[in-house]
Design an enzyme around this catalytic site. Structure first.
Site, PDB file in Angstrom:
ATOM      1  CG  ASP A  46     -47.222 -21.030 -37.592  1.00  9.19           C
ATOM      2  OD1 ASP A  46     -47.717 -22.130 -37.298  1.00  9.19           O
ATOM      3  OD2 ASP A  46     -46.179 -20.587 -37.074  1.00  9.19           O
ATOM      4  CE1 TYR A  51     -42.089 -18.234 -33.288  1.00 11.87           C
ATOM      5  CE2 TYR A  51     -43.902 -17.819 -34.798  1.00 11.87           C
ATOM      6  CZ  TYR A  51     -42.906 -18.645 -34.336  1.00 11.87           C
ATOM      7  OH  TYR A  51     -42.708 -19.870 -34.920  1.00 11.87           O
ATOM      8  CE  LYS A  76     -45.560 -22.616 -34.219  1.00 19.22           C
ATOM      9  NZ  LYS A  76     -45.701 -21.206 -34.639  1.00 19.22           N
ATOM     10  CG  HIS A 109     -42.932 -23.315 -29.843  1.00 19.09           C
ATOM     11  ND1 HIS A 109     -43.140 -21.948 -29.912  1.00 19.09           N
ATOM     12  CD2 HIS A 109     -42.173 -23.617 -30.924  1.00 19.09           C
ATOM     13  CE1 HIS A 109     -42.548 -21.464 -30.988  1.00 19.09           C
ATOM     14  NE2 HIS A 109     -41.938 -22.450 -31.608  1.00 19.09           N
ATOM     15  CG  LEU A 191     -37.957 -21.158 -48.644  1.00 25.45           C
ATOM     16  CD1 LEU A 191     -38.122 -19.693 -49.009  1.00 25.45           C
ATOM     17  CD2 LEU A 191     -38.129 -22.036 -49.866  1.00 25.45           C
ATOM     18  CE  LYS A 232     -39.142 -13.605 -41.659  1.00 28.00           C
ATOM     19  NZ  LYS A 232     -38.037 -13.078 -40.853  1.00 28.00           N
ATOM     20  CB  SER A 233     -41.770 -13.014 -47.140  1.00 23.62           C
ATOM     21  OG  SER A 233     -41.236 -11.876 -47.803  1.00 23.62           O
TER      22      SER A 233
END
Length: 275
Positions: A46, A51, A76, A109, A191, A232-233
Site C-alpha cells: 500500500d 508518500y 492513492k 485519498h 496499531l 508499516k515497518s
C-alpha cells in the site's frame, strides 16, 4: 512463513488481508523494505502519491521474480489532484513511477468535501477501470454520506474504504455500513500511533497467554473483525513478526476486552476537515 489469506472483493478480485504500509518510508528505503517483505511472504503493498515513494516501491516490483499477478498493489490519488482530467493525469504519473501496466486498487485519498470534486474524480476512476488500467476502485477516509453520494450520482460503489481504525477508534457504525453495502474495510494506523496501546497491561497479559506480542494481538483483533490491515515497518524482524498472526485466535472474551479499549478518539484528522 505464514500463508496470508485473501478476502474477496465485491467486484470478484481477491485482496490479501495483510499487507505492508509504506507511509513515511523514504523512496530509497522503500525499495529494500518491499524487497524484504516479498521474501517474507507479503504480496500486498500500500502506497500513495503523497508518500513520495511510488518509484521506490516500483523498483522493488521490477526486481522481484514474483509474477505480477501474484502481487496486489494499491496507490492513492492526492487531494490537490482531484477532478476528472487532473485524475487521469495523476494516475498516469503514478503508474510511470510504479512501472506498472495495470493497478490492483486505486483510492481517492480523502473526500475533501469543501473542494466538492470527489464525484467527478470517481467518474475518472470508473473510466480507468473500464479501460482495464485499474482492477478495483475504492476510497479512503470517506464518510457514509460521501459513499452514498458516489452511488447516487454514478451508480458505482467503491469496493474498499480505507479508514483510521484501531482499538481506540473501532469505527463500529461505519464498519457496519460497509458490511451492509458490500464494502471491504481497510485499517490504517492499525496499531494506533506512539505505542500507547502496545503498553496496555491488559494486552500485555493477553500476549503472554498466546505467546505473542501486544502488536500481534491487536493485528489479530483486526483480522477477526474481517478488516484488511497493513502495518508499516522497515525492520525485518518486525515485518516477519507481523505475518505471524494466523496461527492463533482470540476468544470472545478477549475480543470484548479489546473492544472496551474504545475511546472514540482519532489520532489522525477528521475527514470533513481535510480539504
Amino acid at each position: 512463513m505464514s500463508v496470508i489469506p485473501d478476502i474477496p472483493l465485491r467486484d470478484g478480485y481477491l485482496i490479501p488481508q495483510l499487507g505492508l504500509g509504506t507511509w513515511k518510508i523514504p523512496s530509497d528505503q522503500a525499495t529494500e523494505t518491499v524487497r524484504t517483505a516479498f521474501e517474507f511472504g507479503y504480496r500486498h503493498i500500500d502506497t500513495a502519491a503523497i508518500y513520495g515513494n511510488e518509484a521506490g516501491v516500483g523498483r522493488a516490483i521490477a526486481e522481484t521474480d514474483l509474477p505480477r499477478e501474484a502481487l496486489f498493489i494499491t496507490t492513492k490519488l492526492w487531494n490537490d489532484q482531484q477532478g476528472y482530467d487532473e485524475t487521469l493525469t495523476a494516475f498516469d504519473k503514478s503508474m510511470t513511477r510504479l512501472g506498472l501496466e495495470y493497478l490492483d486498487l486505486y483510492l481517492i485519498h480523502w473526500p475533501c468535501p469543501e473542494r466538492n470534486r470527489f464525484v467527478e474524480t470517481w467518474q475518472a476512476f470508473i473510466r480507468l477501470q473500464q479501460e482495464g488500467r485499474i482492477r478495483s476502485i475504492g476510497v479512503s477516509n470517506f464518510r457514509e454520506m460521501d459513499i452514498e453520494r458516489l452511488e447516487q450520482e454514478t451508480g458505482v460503489m467503491p469496493v474498499v474504504n480505507q479508514i483510521e481504525l484501531h482499538p481506540l477508534l473501532p469505527q463500529s457504525l461505519l464498519r457496519e455500513f460497509h458490511q451492509r453495502r458490500g464494502i471491504a474495510t481497510e485499517a490504517w494506523s492499525p496499531l494506533a500511533q506512539g505505542g500507547e496501546l502496545l503498553d496496555d497491561e491488559r494486552l500485555a497479559a493477553m500476549a503472554v497467554r498466546h505467546d505473542k506480542t501486544p502488536a500481534q494481538i491487536i493485528l489479530r483483533w483486526h483480522i477477526e473483525l474481517g478488516s484488511i490491515v497493513f502495518p508499516k515497518s522497515v525492520t525485518p524482524a518486525r515485518l516477519l513478526e507481523n505475518t505471524a498472526i494466523f496461527d492463533f485466535e482470540l476468544d470472545d472474551d478477549e475480543m470484548q476486552l479489546i473492544d472496551r479499549l474504545a475511546q472514540g478518539r482519532r489520532l489522525g484528522e477528521e475527514p470533513e476537515m481535510v480539504n
